[in-house]
Design an enzyme around this catalytic site. Structure first.
Site, PDB file in Angstrom:
ATOM      1  NE  ARG A  59       7.887  -2.444  -6.541  1.00 31.38           N
ATOM      2  CZ  ARG A  59       6.878  -1.990  -5.854  1.00 31.38           C
ATOM      3  NH1 ARG A  59       7.079  -1.324  -4.774  1.00 31.38           N
ATOM      4  NH2 ARG A  59       5.645  -2.203  -6.256  1.00 31.38           N
ATOM      5  CD  GLU A  96      -9.687  -1.310  -1.443  1.00 31.84           C
ATOM      6  OE1 GLU A  96      -8.555  -1.064  -1.895  1.00 31.84           O
ATOM      7  OE2 GLU A  96     -10.380  -0.488  -0.818  1.00 31.84           O
TER       8      GLU A  96
END
Ligand code: AMP
Length: 176
Positions: A59, A96
């Site tokens: 984006r 993560e």
């Protein structure tokens, strides 16, 4: 900044449970919204000596391309590992679980370039921080990082500021 914030769609539990996905396609698809967001991103840098805009996949390409056009400077795509066709330099960042990598072409940023980094959203700041390291590794100076959305609870903005990067976002949302 309500004119921007209210054009962003929130999708609960995408791409996984517990995440509130902040979808800017509704903002980009609106003619007033798209112009407004690009104008607001550019405004603090108009007339400043910027030599390149680096946009983070994917984006950040849409927003960064428009910002570069408006500032009349070149655009550098910052891509995920393995996507760029020529010689690259890369920087790792922690996810993560495990690591990911961002890359630019080895000749995309020259020594002394003054680079503005653009993405849609800053969460933990891992992606943007790796991009800052990449630009600096190439010999460029990071003039700032700009985002449409900040998720302040995740601390990304503080992380970039601790790395000496002026950081701005047009709006923010609580939580993840
Ligand atoms: P981070 O590296 O943690 O700052 O994550 C930033 C990147 O992940 C940006 O490229 C965002 O587009 C994407 N991202 C992270 N969290 C969200 C979210 N809640 N909604 C939409 N995009 C997100």
């Amino acid at each position: 900044m309500d004119e921007i914030k209210r054009r962003i769609r929130t999708i609960a539990n995408f791409p996984k449970p517990g995440i509130m996905f902040r979808d800017i396609t509704t903002l980009l698809g609106d003619p007033f919204g798209f112009r407004k967001v690009v104008d607001e991103l550019v405004q603090p840098y108009a007339g400043q000596p910027i030599s390149k805009v680096a946009g983070i996949e994917a984006r950040g390409f849409i927003l960064g391309g428009a910002v570069a056009h408006q500032l009349s400077v070149g655009f550098v795509p910052v891509r995920k590992k393995g996507k760029l066709p020529w010689e690259t330099i890369s920087a790792k960042y922690e996810l993560e679980y495990g690591f990911d990598q961002v890359e630019i072409h080895a000749d995309a940023v020259q020594k002394g370039d003054r680079v503005l980094i653009v993405d849609d959203l800053i969460a933990t700041g891992g992606t943007a921080d790796a991009t800052v390291r990449l630009v600096r590794l190439a010999g460029g100076e990071v003039i700032g990082c700009i985002f449409v959305i900040d998720l302040p609870d995740l601390g990304g903005r503080k992380k970039l500021e601790a790395a000496g990067v002026p950081t701005k976002a047009l709006c923010s949302f609580e939580g993840h």
